[in-house]
Design a protein around this motif. Structure first.
Motif, PDB file in Angstrom:
ATOM      1  N   ARG A   1       0.842  -1.198   0.000  1.00  0.00           N
ATOM      2  CA  ARG A   1       0.000   0.000   0.000  1.00  0.00           C
ATOM      3  C   ARG A   1       0.873   1.242   0.000  1.00  0.00           C
ATOM      4  NH1 ARG A   1      -2.865  -3.554   3.270  1.00  0.00           N
ATOM      5  NH2 ARG A   1      -5.045  -3.820   2.648  1.00  0.00           N
ATOM      6  N   ASP A   2       0.475   2.216  -0.793  1.00  0.00           N
ATOM      7  CA  ASP A   2       1.182   3.493  -0.824  1.00  0.00           C
ATOM      8  C   ASP A   2       0.378   4.518  -0.034  1.00  0.00           C
ATOM      9  OD1 ASP A   2       1.895   6.226  -1.787  1.00  0.00           O
ATOM     10  OD2 ASP A   2       3.322   5.118  -3.020  1.00  0.00           O
ATOM     11  N   ALA A   3       0.965   4.988   1.071  1.00  0.00           N
ATOM     12  CA  ALA A   3       0.340   6.024   1.888  1.00  0.00           C
ATOM     13  C   ALA A   3       1.208   7.276   1.897  1.00  0.00           C
ATOM     14  CB  ALA A   3       0.119   5.513   3.304  1.00  0.00           C
ATOM     15  N   ASP A   4       1.972   7.458   0.839  1.00  0.00           N
ATOM     16  CA  ASP A   4       2.844   8.638   0.720  1.00  0.00           C
ATOM     17  C   ASP A   4       2.110   9.714  -0.067  1.00  0.00           C
ATOM     18  OD1 ASP A   4       4.758  10.518   0.365  1.00  0.00           O
ATOM     19  OD2 ASP A   4       6.228   9.220  -0.603  1.00  0.00           O
ATOM     20  N   TYR A   5       1.460  10.612   0.658  1.00  0.00           N
ATOM     21  CA  TYR A   5       0.725  11.710   0.029  1.00  0.00           C
ATOM     22  C   TYR A   5       1.553  12.988  -0.025  1.00  0.00           C
ATOM     23  CZ  TYR A   5      -3.267   8.606   0.609  1.00  0.00           C
ATOM     24  OH  TYR A   5      -4.122   7.530   0.545  1.00  0.00           O
ATOM     25  N   SER A   6       2.829  12.900   0.349  1.00  0.00           N
ATOM     26  CA  SER A   6       3.676  14.090   0.403  1.00  0.00           C
ATOM     27  C   SER A   6       4.435  14.337  -0.898  1.00  0.00           C
ATOM     28  CB  SER A   6       4.688  13.941   1.545  1.00  0.00           C
ATOM     29  OG  SER A   6       5.590  12.879   1.275  1.00  0.00           O
ATOM     30  N   ASN A   7       4.531  13.312  -1.741  1.00  0.00           N
ATOM     31  CA  ASN A   7       5.307  13.438  -2.987  1.00  0.00           C
ATOM     32  C   ASN A   7       4.435  13.107  -4.189  1.00  0.00           C
ATOM     33  OD1 ASN A   7       7.915  14.050  -1.855  1.00  0.00           O
ATOM     34  ND2 ASN A   7       7.978  11.941  -1.122  1.00  0.00           N
ATOM     35  N   THR A   8       3.409  13.906  -4.406  1.00  0.00           N
ATOM     36  CA  THR A   8       2.494  13.626  -5.511  1.00  0.00           C
ATOM     37  C   THR A   8       3.043  14.093  -6.855  1.00  0.00           C
ATOM     38  OG1 THR A   8       1.364  15.725  -5.068  1.00  0.00           O
ATOM     39  CG2 THR A   8       0.483  13.752  -4.002  1.00  0.00           C
ATOM     40  N   HIS A   9       4.202  14.775  -6.821  1.00  0.00           N
ATOM     41  CA  HIS A   9       4.782  15.291  -8.054  1.00  0.00           C
ATOM     42  C   HIS A   9       5.689  14.281  -8.746  1.00  0.00           C
ATOM     43  CE1 HIS A   9       7.744  15.908  -4.930  1.00  0.00           C
ATOM     44  NE2 HIS A   9       8.670  15.952  -5.871  1.00  0.00           N
ATOM     45  N   GLN A  10       5.938  13.125  -8.115  1.00  0.00           N
ATOM     46  CA  GLN A  10       6.835  12.145  -8.718  1.00  0.00           C
ATOM     47  C   GLN A  10       6.257  10.751  -8.602  1.00  0.00           C
ATOM     48  OE1 GLN A  10       9.794  12.540  -5.017  1.00  0.00           O
ATOM     49  NE2 GLN A  10      10.529  11.091  -6.539  1.00  0.00           N
ATOM     50  N   ASN A  11       6.774   9.850  -9.422  1.00  0.00           N
ATOM     51  CA  ASN A  11       6.310   8.468  -9.407  1.00  0.00           C
ATOM     52  C   ASN A  11       6.869   7.728  -8.206  1.00  0.00           C
ATOM     53  OD1 ASN A  11       4.815   8.560 -11.843  1.00  0.00           O
ATOM     54  ND2 ASN A  11       6.699   8.385 -13.023  1.00  0.00           N
ATOM     55  N   HIS A  12       6.073   6.859  -7.636  1.00  0.00           N
ATOM     56  CA  HIS A  12       6.476   6.071  -6.479  1.00  0.00           C
ATOM     57  C   HIS A  12       6.761   4.638  -6.940  1.00  0.00           C
ATOM     58  CE1 HIS A  12       4.026   8.934  -3.628  1.00  0.00           C
ATOM     59  NE2 HIS A  12       4.930   9.557  -4.362  1.00  0.00           N
ATOM     60  N   TYR A  13       8.023   4.380  -7.233  1.00  0.00           N
ATOM     61  CA  TYR A  13       8.433   3.035  -7.649  1.00  0.00           C
ATOM     62  C   TYR A  13       8.983   2.269  -6.456  1.00  0.00           C
ATOM     63  CZ  TYR A  13       7.968   4.036 -12.634  1.00  0.00           C
ATOM     64  OH  TYR A  13       7.466   4.337 -13.880  1.00  0.00           O
ATOM     65  N   TYR A  14       8.681   0.975  -6.421  1.00  0.00           N
ATOM     66  CA  TYR A  14       9.170   0.084  -5.371  1.00  0.00           C
ATOM     67  C   TYR A  14       9.789  -1.151  -6.022  1.00  0.00           C
ATOM     68  CZ  TYR A  14       6.227   3.125  -2.555  1.00  0.00           C
ATOM     69  OH  TYR A  14       5.663   4.232  -1.964  1.00  0.00           O
ATOM     70  N   PHE A  15      10.916  -1.581  -5.478  1.00  0.00           N
ATOM     71  CA  PHE A  15      11.716  -2.634  -6.104  1.00  0.00           C
ATOM     72  C   PHE A  15      11.933  -3.788  -5.137  1.00  0.00           C
ATOM     73  CE2 PHE A  15      12.612   1.372  -8.087  1.00  0.00           C
ATOM     74  CZ  PHE A  15      12.759   1.093  -9.437  1.00  0.00           C
ATOM     75  N   LEU A  16      11.819  -5.013  -5.649  1.00  0.00           N
ATOM     76  CA  LEU A  16      12.091  -6.217  -4.882  1.00  0.00           C
ATOM     77  C   LEU A  16      13.434  -6.775  -5.325  1.00  0.00           C
ATOM     78  CD1 LEU A  16       8.831  -5.968  -5.060  1.00  0.00           C
ATOM     79  CD2 LEU A  16       8.857  -8.380  -4.367  1.00  0.00           C
ATOM     80  N   TYR A  17      14.384  -6.820  -4.401  1.00  0.00           N
ATOM     81  CA  TYR A  17      15.718  -7.345  -4.672  1.00  0.00           C
ATOM     82  C   TYR A  17      15.923  -8.660  -3.935  1.00  0.00           C
ATOM     83  CZ  TYR A  17      17.571  -2.966  -6.661  1.00  0.00           C
ATOM     84  OH  TYR A  17      17.815  -1.862  -7.442  1.00  0.00           O
ATOM     85  N   GLU A  18      16.518  -9.630  -4.624  1.00  0.00           N
ATOM     86  CA  GLU A  18      16.990 -10.824  -3.938  1.00  0.00           C
ATOM     87  C   GLU A  18      18.375 -10.565  -3.369  1.00  0.00           C
ATOM     88  OE1 GLU A  18      15.655 -14.809  -5.601  1.00  0.00           O
ATOM     89  OE2 GLU A  18      16.024 -13.629  -7.416  1.00  0.00           O
ATOM     90  N   ASN A  19      18.672 -11.174  -2.225  1.00  0.00           N
ATOM     91  CA  ASN A  19      19.969 -10.960  -1.602  1.00  0.00           C
ATOM     92  C   ASN A  19      21.124 -11.400  -2.489  1.00  0.00           C
ATOM     93  OD1 ASN A  19      18.969  -9.848   0.777  1.00  0.00           O
ATOM     94  ND2 ASN A  19      18.593 -11.856   1.662  1.00  0.00           N
ATOM     95  N   ALA A  20      20.885 -12.389  -3.327  1.00  0.00           N
ATOM     96  CA  ALA A  20      21.952 -12.895  -4.192  1.00  0.00           C
ATOM     97  C   ALA A  20      22.154 -12.042  -5.436  1.00  0.00           C
ATOM     98  CB  ALA A  20      21.639 -14.336  -4.608  1.00  0.00           C
ATOM     99  N   ARG A  21      21.300 -11.028  -5.626  1.00  0.00           N
ATOM    100  CA  ARG A  21      21.365 -10.224  -6.859  1.00  0.00           C
ATOM    101  C   ARG A  21      21.182  -8.747  -6.508  1.00  0.00           C
ATOM    102  NH1 ARG A  21      17.739 -11.427 -11.395  1.00  0.00           N
ATOM    103  NH2 ARG A  21      16.039 -11.359  -9.902  1.00  0.00           N
ATOM    104  N   ASP A  22      22.232  -8.118  -6.021  1.00  0.00           N
ATOM    105  CA  ASP A  22      22.151  -6.715  -5.622  1.00  0.00           C
ATOM    106  C   ASP A  22      22.159  -5.760  -6.805  1.00  0.00           C
ATOM    107  OD1 ASP A  22      21.949  -6.963  -2.871  1.00  0.00           O
ATOM    108  OD2 ASP A  22      24.100  -7.199  -2.629  1.00  0.00           O
ATOM    109  N   GLU A  23      22.608  -6.228  -7.960  1.00  0.00           N
ATOM    110  CA  GLU A  23      22.767  -5.329  -9.099  1.00  0.00           C
ATOM    111  C   GLU A  23      21.464  -5.050  -9.837  1.00  0.00           C
ATOM    112  OE1 GLU A  23      24.245  -8.251  -8.886  1.00  0.00           O
ATOM    113  OE2 GLU A  23      26.336  -7.850  -8.382  1.00  0.00           O
ATOM    114  N   ILE A  24      20.525  -5.944  -9.724  1.00  0.00           N
ATOM    115  CA  ILE A  24      19.316  -5.812 -10.527  1.00  0.00           C
ATOM    116  C   ILE A  24      18.117  -6.327  -9.741  1.00  0.00           C
ATOM    117  CG2 ILE A  24      19.629  -8.076 -11.636  1.00  0.00           C
ATOM    118  CD1 ILE A  24      18.537  -6.791 -14.219  1.00  0.00           C
ATOM    119  N   PRO A  25      17.010  -5.577  -9.719  1.00  0.00           N
ATOM    120  CA  PRO A  25      15.829  -6.056  -8.992  1.00  0.00           C
ATOM    121  C   PRO A  25      15.183  -7.235  -9.704  1.00  0.00           C
ATOM    122  CG  PRO A  25      15.324  -4.032 -10.166  1.00  0.00           C
ATOM    123  CD  PRO A  25      16.801  -4.250 -10.321  1.00  0.00           C
ATOM    124  N   TRP A  26      14.484  -8.050  -8.927  1.00  0.00           N
ATOM    125  CA  TRP A  26      13.733  -9.159  -9.526  1.00  0.00           C
ATOM    126  C   TRP A  26      12.412  -8.653 -10.082  1.00  0.00           C
ATOM    127  CZ3 TRP A  26       9.686 -12.300  -6.761  1.00  0.00           C
ATOM    128  CH2 TRP A  26       9.201 -13.328  -7.584  1.00  0.00           C
TER     129      TRP A  26
END
Length: 276
Positions: free
Chosen positions: A85-110
Motif C-alpha cells: 500500500r502506498d500512503a505517501d501523500y507528500s510526494n504527488t509530483h513524482q512516481n512512487h516506484y518500489y523494487f524487490l531485490y533478492e539478496n543474491a542479486r544486488d545489481e538488478i531487482p527481480w
C-alpha cells in the motif's frame, strides 16, 4: 550473537531512548526476542537473520541475466507474497516506484511496481524469496549497479525446508524494517496470519532530523545515513534511537533485531512519506 551480548547492549539503548514515546502505529505486546535467539545465519548484504537452511541455498527467483519484471499487480492464487500500500501523500509530483531485490542479486531487482498514493497491489514471490523491498527510481535502480542501497529496507525471507527446490519450502516468512543501510521514509509491515504482529513506523523522521544525520543518495536527495559499516553515521543512529523504539519499530543497531514472523507466508506492507 549470544544472549549475554544482547543483554549488555540493551541498557545502553534504553538510556538513549526518550522517557516517553508515542508510537505512531499500534504494536501489540509480544516477545520478539525469540527470533533474535533462534536464528543466527546472515545472508551477504542483508541484515535479516535467516534460518540456517538458507546458508547454502541455491534456489533463487531469477538470474542476473533476467530482465526485471514490471508488474502493476500479480494474480493472487493464495501463495506467498506481499500486499503493498502506498500512503505517501507528500510526494504527488513524482512516481512512487518500489523494487524487490533478492539478496543474491544486488545489481538488478527481480520485480518492481509503480504505486500512486492510496493504491494497493499484491505482488507474488517465489516460495524461497529472500531479500528486500525498497523505494527507488527507474533511472537508478535499473542501471545494473549495486550502488543504490541507501534507504529503508523492508527485509523478508521465506523459510526454505529444502536447499535446492521451491516445492519443499515452508509457508513461514520472517521480516523486519531495517534502517541499517539508511532511512528514506517510514514503512509498516503486518503479519496476515491472524496474530496481529506488526513492526515499523509511519512517522516522518526525516523532517526534523539534524543536519549531521543526513546523507545523499546518488541523485542528491537527502536521507538519513546508514548506521553500520565503515561509513556509519553515528548521529543518524542517535537520532533514530531517540525517535523510534529499536525493540519494536525498526532495526537500527546490529545487536537488536526486531524480527517478526507470519505463519502463512503473506505480508501487508504500507509505505509512508519518503524520498525516492
Amino acid at each position: 550473537m549470544t544472549f549475554p551480548r544482547f543483554l549488555g547492549t540493551l541498557p545502553i539503548l534504553l538510556a538513549l531512548l526518550p522517557a516517553t514515546s508515542a508510537s505512531p502505529v499500534l504494536i501489540p505486546p509480544r516477545p520478539y526476542l525469540h527470533s533474535v535467539l533462534n536464528w543466527n545465519t546472515t545472508f551477504q548484504n542483508s541484515s535479516l537473520l535467516l534460518p540456517s537452511s538458507h546458508a547454502n541455498a541455491t534456489f533463487t527467483c531469477g538470474s542476473r541475466s533476467d530482465t526485471p519484471i514490471y508488474t502493476l499487480g500479480d494474480v493472487d492464487d493464495g501463495g506467498p507474497g506481499v500486499t503493498m500500500r502506498d500512503a505517501d501523500y507528500s510526494n504527488t509530483h513524482q512516481n512512487h516506484y518500489y523494487f524487490l531485490y533478492e539478496n543474491a542479486r544486488d545489481e538488478i531487482p527481480w520485480k518492481y511496481t509503480l504505486l500512486h498514493p492510496g493504491e494497493t497491489v499484491f505482488i507474488s514471490v517465489c516460495p524461497t524469496f529472500s531479500g528486500r523491498i525498497v523505494r527507488g527510481r527507474l533511472d537508478e535502480n535499473l542501471d545494473g549497479t549495486a550502488r543504490h542501497n541507501l534507504g529503508t529496507w523492508i527485509e523478508v525471507a521465506w523459510e526454505a525446508q529444502d536447499n535446492t527446490t521451491a516445492s519443499n519450502s515452508s509457508t513461514r516468512s520472517w521480516g523486519d524494517v531495517s534502517l541499517l543501510e539508511g532511512c528514506d521514509g517510514g514503512a509498516v509491515m503486518l503479519a496476515t496470519d491472524g496474530s496481529g504482529v506488526v513492526t515499523g513506523f509511519s512517522r516522518n523522521i526525516l523532517r526534523e532530523a539534524p543536519e549531521g544525520a543526513l546523507a545523499r543518495k546518488a541523485n542528491g536527495s537527502l536521507v538519513l545515513g546508514k548506521t553500520v559499516g565503515s561509513e556509519a553515521n553515528e548521529e543518524a543512529m542517535r537520532w533514530e534511537l531517540k525517535v523510534l523504539d529499536p525493540l519494536r519499530e525498526a532495526f537500527i543497531v546490529e545487536d537488536v533485531k526486531p524480527v517478526i514472523v507470519t505463519e502463512n507466508g503473506r505480508w501487508d506492507l504500507t509505505f509512508y512519506a519518503g524520498i525516492y
